[in-house]
Design an enzyme around this catalytic site. Structure first.
Site, PDB file in Angstrom:
ATOM      1  CD  GLU A   1      47.309 121.659  36.288  1.00 29.32           C
ATOM      2  OE1 GLU A   1      47.683 121.753  35.112  1.00 29.32           O
ATOM      3  OE2 GLU A   1      46.279 121.026  36.624  1.00 29.32           O
TER       4      GLU A   1
ATOM      5  CD  GLU B   1      50.957 118.915  34.043  1.00 29.61           C
ATOM      6  OE1 GLU B   1      49.936 119.010  33.313  1.00 29.61           O
ATOM      7  OE2 GLU B   1      50.905 118.677  35.260  1.00 29.61           O
TER       8      GLU B   1
END
Length: 466
Positions: A178, A364
């Protein structure tokens, strides 16, 4: 619900991160990492970063779910799901405890050897994140984290070490988890998580974030090049937190605001996929008086180190107006206030593929909820099944109807783990329940939830039986 059958090589799986499951935070020569100084919180209380480990504070990652000692049993249980792949991270501080050692910690290397060997014995492909909020804490104290470009060669040395050690065992890699979420300046903890950056002094915060992000982008590109050199068969991707931006209304000001939000959210993907900064980012730096210390060598590295695929997390979409991010009245919310938008995943997949023309990997997606253990030990979680079913269906539509190439789909926290955002155990994502509460009490006993059998059927049917 009837879904679409996906190809046999589609990577159905689950995902965790080292610091959220392993525990054993100083075992076998591991050094402190940035996650080790994050206290517990909850949905009303933010986590705190402390100066080192302080007496009287509770740090949930110190023990987590003790995966370090229980991985063999846990993987045997997860193998029953029929997983095709399992994503975790290598904790940098297990391999180089301070980040500056010349010689890696052999005990740390052996642990991941055993972990990957066990996965491969079950026919489960490892998907490995190189940096998942686990910077050696010494590098934060000594250098201010990624604001100092001296971390670049240290990271590359770590990457070269693990690429060489696990050649033939790991094929799928992600560089920085991320990487773009530190650009959310309203949530400064993410800058600490990504880069080891303190929000103080506030006057230089944005400058430090942009500088750290640049250094990470260069390090990522150099890691891609090293990984390809060491093993040309490696598939190395970036990893984004992607919450696509909808205009809050059809007012032109809202549409333009959403467009600007999206461009800022994706500029790091622009660099990792295309090898250069977009012009609007340089104009932004000029307006804000930002200098990231870019060199000609950096520009060459970025061009040479573009990624093979885009990995991303998807949990929600955002509605953006000229006044900022606003609530979307068309969406329900989870108990933690997150908008639930399955169609947003299809939208995200289409947007990313049209923009970059690279294979995508949903690494995810998941649903955090408070589960109840019944008197007989059963755990009924139809809300989790409903959430995942709708998201998987929308992903399948993107693949089958829209023609988007997707490598795989990983359910976040396939076994209950410490929630990064709040530091809770009781915000549960897994198909497997772990008996541990928000203060660290519990037996750590593992048991299957109803969703376990459901996901096993999904995988066995290649996604058709939803």
């Amino acid at each position: 619900m009837q879904g679409f059958a996906l190809p046999a090589d589609f990577l159905w799986g689950g995902a965790v991160a080292a610091h959220q499951v392993e525990g054993a935070y100083l075992t076998d020569g591991k050094g402190l990492c940035t996650a080790d100084v994050l206290t517990a919180g909850d949905k009303h209380t933010p986590r705190r970063v402390t100066p080192g480990v302080c007496a009287g504070c509770y740090y949930p990652t110190h023990d987590a779910i003790d995966f370090y000692h229980r991985y063999a049993q846990d993987l045997a249980l997860l193998a029953q799901l029929g997983l095709k792949c399992f994503r975790t991270s290598i904790n940098w501080a297990r391999i180089f405890p301070t980040g500056e050692e010349q010689t890696p910690n052999e005990a740390g290397l052996r642990f991941y050897d055993a972990l990957f060997d066990t996965l491969l014995q079950y026919g489960i492909e490892p998907v490995v994140t190189l940096s998942h909020f686990e910077i050696p804490y010494h590098l934060v104290e000594a250098y201010g984290g990624w604001t100092d470009r001296r971390l670049i060669p240290l990271f590359v040395r770590y990457c070269e070490t693990v690429f060489a050690r696990y050649k033939g065992k790991v094929r799928y890699w992600l560089t920085f988890n991320e990487i773009n979420n530190q650009l959310d300046f309203d949530w400064p903890m993410m800058a600490y998580a990504n880069s080891g950056i303190s929000p103080e002094p506030a006057a230089s915060f944005r400058q430090r974030v942009y500088t750290a992000a640049h250094n990470e982008l260069v390090a990522s590109a150099l890691a891609v090049a090293a990984g390809k050199r060491i093993d040309p068969g490696n598939k190395i991707g970036c990893m984004l937190a992607y919450s696509p931006a909808y205009p809050r209304s059809c007012r032109p000001d809202d549409v333009l605001a959403a467009q600007a939000f999206e461009a800022h959210n994706l500029y790091m993907a622009d660099v990792q996929c295309r090898g250069a900064y977009p012009a609007e980012v340089r104009r932004l730096w000029s307006r804000e008086g930002v200098s990231v210390g870019e060199t000609p060598e950096d520009a060459a590295a970025l061009r040479a180190g573009t990624v093979d695929y885009i990995g991303f997390s998807y949990y929600m979409s955002k509605a953006v107006s000229a006044r900022g991010v606003r609530s979307n009245p068309y969406l329900e919310k989870s108990d933690w206030g997150w908008p639930v938008d399955p169609k947003g995943l299809r939208y995200a997949l289409g947007t990313l593929y049209r923009t970059y023309q690279k294979p995508l990997f949903v690494v995810e997606n998941g649903f955090g909820a408070a589960d109840t253990v019944e008197a007989d030990g059963s755990i009924h979680d139809p809300y989790r099944v409903a959430y995942l079913r709708e998201h998987i269906l929308q992903m399948e539509k993107a693949i089958v109807l829209d023609g988007v190439p997707v490598l795989g789909y990983l359910v976040w926290g396939c076994i209950d783990c410490v929630s990064f955002g709040t530091g809770e155990m009781e915000k549960r994502y897994g198909f497997v329940h772990v008996d541990r509460d928000n203060r660290g009490a519990g037996t750590l006993r593992r048991c299957k939830k109803d969703s376990f059998a459901w996901y096993r059927r999904v995988i066995a049917s290649k996604g058709e039986a939803l």
